[in-house]
Design an enzyme around this catalytic site. Structure first.
Site, PDB file in Angstrom:
ATOM      1  CD  GLN A   1     109.537  77.471 139.374  1.00  9.41           C
ATOM      2  OE1 GLN A   1     110.492  77.326 138.685  1.00  9.41           O
ATOM      3  NE2 GLN A   1     109.591  77.555 140.694  1.00  9.41           N
TER       4      GLN A   1
ATOM      5  N   PRO B   1     112.740  72.262 141.577  1.00 11.43           N
ATOM      6  CG  PRO B   1     111.454  74.327 141.163  1.00 11.43           C
ATOM      7  CD  PRO B   1     111.749  73.344 142.226  1.00 11.43           C
TER       8      PRO B   1
ATOM      9  CB  CYS C   1     114.708  83.090 139.269  1.00 10.04           C
ATOM     10  SG  CYS C   1     116.362  82.758 138.155  1.00 10.04           S
TER      11      CYS C   1
HETATM   12  C1  LIG Z   1     121.132  74.639 138.174  1.00  5.31           C
HETATM   13  C2  LIG Z   1     119.903  75.141 138.878  1.00  5.31           C
HETATM   14  C3  LIG Z   1     118.812  75.735 138.368  1.00  5.31           C
HETATM   15  C4  LIG Z   1     117.777  75.884 139.219  1.00  5.31           C
HETATM   16  N1  LIG Z   1     116.476  76.371 138.505  1.00  5.31           N
HETATM   17  C5  LIG Z   1     115.386  76.663 139.130  1.00  5.31           C
HETATM   18  C6  LIG Z   1     114.188  76.881 138.708  1.00  5.31           C
HETATM   19  O1  LIG Z   1     113.907  76.834 137.446  1.00  5.31           O
HETATM   20  N2  LIG Z   1     113.105  77.351 139.561  1.00  5.31           N
HETATM   21  C7  LIG Z   1     113.162  77.412 140.987  1.00  5.31           C
HETATM   22  O2  LIG Z   1     112.217  77.553 141.542  1.00  5.31           O
HETATM   23  N3  LIG Z   1     114.427  77.217 141.644  1.00  5.31           N
HETATM   24  C8  LIG Z   1     115.461  76.828 140.891  1.00  5.31           C
HETATM   25  N4  LIG Z   1     116.702  76.470 141.274  1.00  5.31           N
HETATM   26  C9  LIG Z   1     116.660  76.419 142.865  1.00  5.31           C
HETATM   27  C10 LIG Z   1     116.507  75.210 143.267  1.00  5.31           C
HETATM   28  O3  LIG Z   1     115.222  74.906 143.141  1.00  5.31           O
HETATM   29  C11 LIG Z   1     116.727  75.091 144.890  1.00  5.31           C
HETATM   30  O4  LIG Z   1     115.646  76.066 145.526  1.00  5.31           O
HETATM   31  C12 LIG Z   1     118.174  75.365 145.406  1.00  5.31           C
HETATM   32  O5  LIG Z   1     118.983  74.863 144.511  1.00  5.31           O
HETATM   33  C13 LIG Z   1     118.631  75.185 146.729  1.00  5.31           C
HETATM   34  O6  LIG Z   1     118.253  73.915 147.154  1.00  5.31           O
HETATM   35  P1  LIG Z   1     119.402  72.839 147.090  1.00  5.31           P
HETATM   36  O7  LIG Z   1     120.193  73.352 148.228  1.00  5.31           O
HETATM   37  O8  LIG Z   1     118.932  71.405 147.309  1.00  5.31           O
HETATM   38  O9  LIG Z   1     120.009  72.612 145.848  1.00  5.31           O
HETATM   39  C14 LIG Z   1     117.688  76.108 140.552  1.00  5.31           C
HETATM   40  C15 LIG Z   1     118.860  75.751 141.077  1.00  5.31           C
HETATM   41  C16 LIG Z   1     120.073  75.227 140.548  1.00  5.31           C
HETATM   42  C17 LIG Z   1     121.390  74.881 141.100  1.00  5.31           C
END
Ligand SMILES: Cc1cc2nc3c(=O)[nH]c(=O)nc-3n(C[C@H](O)[C@H](O)[C@H](O)COP(=O)(O)O)c2cc1C
Length: 318
Positions: free
Chosen positions: A71, A17, A101
């Site tokens: 979520q 997400p 978050c």
């Molecule tokens: C722009 C952005 C918005 C995000 N919004 C959420 C969110 O709404 N809910 C959530 O659980 N994690 C959120 N995350 C975290 C991501 O789901 C993920 O845990 C994090 O980016 C690490 O994974 P990655 O390295 O594959 O990006 C967000 C991350 C980014 C970069």
């Protein structure tokens, strides 16, 4: 396949997400290319209980997105439980509590990763949600608040004892936000300590790496966030760098059309820009062409400009 309560997830790799990114059209395009399920952006439970139209709109989805997880985030048990009951009416397959978050606005008021500082309270929140809804309930956590308080095992155990149906672990602390590297050993450790399905998350760059992480850390599945933006092919064997411009363009236009169906032409195009920039990254072309593309407000002109660029002219993959 992964079983979460009575819901079957048809795969092991999915889209994480991301607020401002993982809207319905984006989730749908990722599902089309193999993401195992969909996960909405997080939505504030205070707004849900007041039935704020903007908040409830976040839960609109296309049937092709199923299975879909809604979520939510918040800090007050009663509000969160009531919000869960309200959104259950919108027919999600799963409801997920955000416990990761890291933004100050959310975590410093005890929501998101702020819940990691109150594991017992978090367990009670899960119990309260479970009493109010019949769909499976999951949570997405980080490994702790900061390097001094990496309490992921305690949190995972408490949540499991509270009846949670699955857990996603992003291998960073709240303090790290998005810096440093995700600690996959910690994610793997959680998997050895609980019986529920565990998804690992953090820094995955390719489909092959996702498969390796599943094998190496024995997690049930993984989520990919940032590296899936502008690359829905990451959920399949298809490598973006091996695609022709025509193949990329087809998906860009489909994604954009779905954005316009959800948000209208002008706003849909505006919201699509952040995806477009990522679709185009790794491709080389005339900077004037790109800046004109990013200014466009009508679909017809957008399509015309995309089609005007033929592969093998100014386009080079690198
Ligand atoms: C722009 C952005 C918005 C995000 N919004 C959420 C969110 O709404 N809910 C959530 O659980 N994690 C959120 N995350 C975290 C991501 O789901 C993920 O845990 C994090 O980016 C690490 O994974 P990655 O390295 O594959 O990006 C967000 C991350 C980014 C970069």
């Amino acid at each position: 396949m992964i079983q979460i309560g009575n819901v079957t997830i048809p795969g092991r790799i999915s889209l994480s997400p991301m607020a401002g990114i993982s809207d319905s059209p984006t989730r749908r395009i990722c599902r089309k290319f193999g993401a195992a399920f969909s996960y909405t952006e997080f939505v504030n439970t205070d707004e849900i209980i007041h039935k704020a139209p903007k908040a409830l709109k976040m839960f609109q989805f296309h049937p092709e997105e199923r299975p879909i997880t809604f979520q939510i985030f918040g800090n007050r048990l009663e509000v969160i439980a009531e919000a869960a009951e309200i959104i259950q009416e919108l027919k999600p397959d799963i409801i997920d509590l955000n416990m990761g978050c890291s933004t100050r606005k959310v975590s410093l008021r005890g929501a998101g990763a702020g819940l990691l500082r109150k594991p017992a309270h978090s367990g009670k929140i899960i119990e309260a949600i479970k009493k109010r809804v019949s769909v499976p309930v999951t949570a997405k956590i980080r490994i702790g608040w900061d390097s001094e308080s990496r309490n992921y095992l305690e949190v995972a155990k408490i949540l499991e004892n509270s009846g949670i149906d699955a857990l996603t672990v992003h291998g960073r602390t709240k303090e790290m936000a998005y810096t440093g590297l995700a600690d996959w050993d910690a994610i793997g450790e959680v998997k050895t300590k609980v019986k529920i399905p565990v998804f690992g998350n953090g820094d995955i760059k390719t489909f092959q790496e996702a498969q390796r992480k599943i094998q190496e850390y024995k997690v049930d599945g993984v989520l990919i966030g940032r590296n899936a933006i502008g690359n829905p092919w990451i959920f399949s064997e298809i490598k973006k760098e091996e695609l022709s411009w025509e193949e990329i363009r087809k998906v860009v236009l489909e994604h954009l059309r779905w954005m316009m169906e959800s948000f209208g032409e002008e706003f849909g195009i505006l919201l699509f820009r952040k995806h477009l920039v990522k679709y185009l990254s790794g491709l080389e072309f005339d900077p004037l062409w790109k800046s004109e593309l990013l200014e466009i407000r009508e679909y017809a002109r957008f399509e015309e400009l995309l089609i005007s660029l033929r592969s093998g002219t100014s386009l080079v993959l690198h």
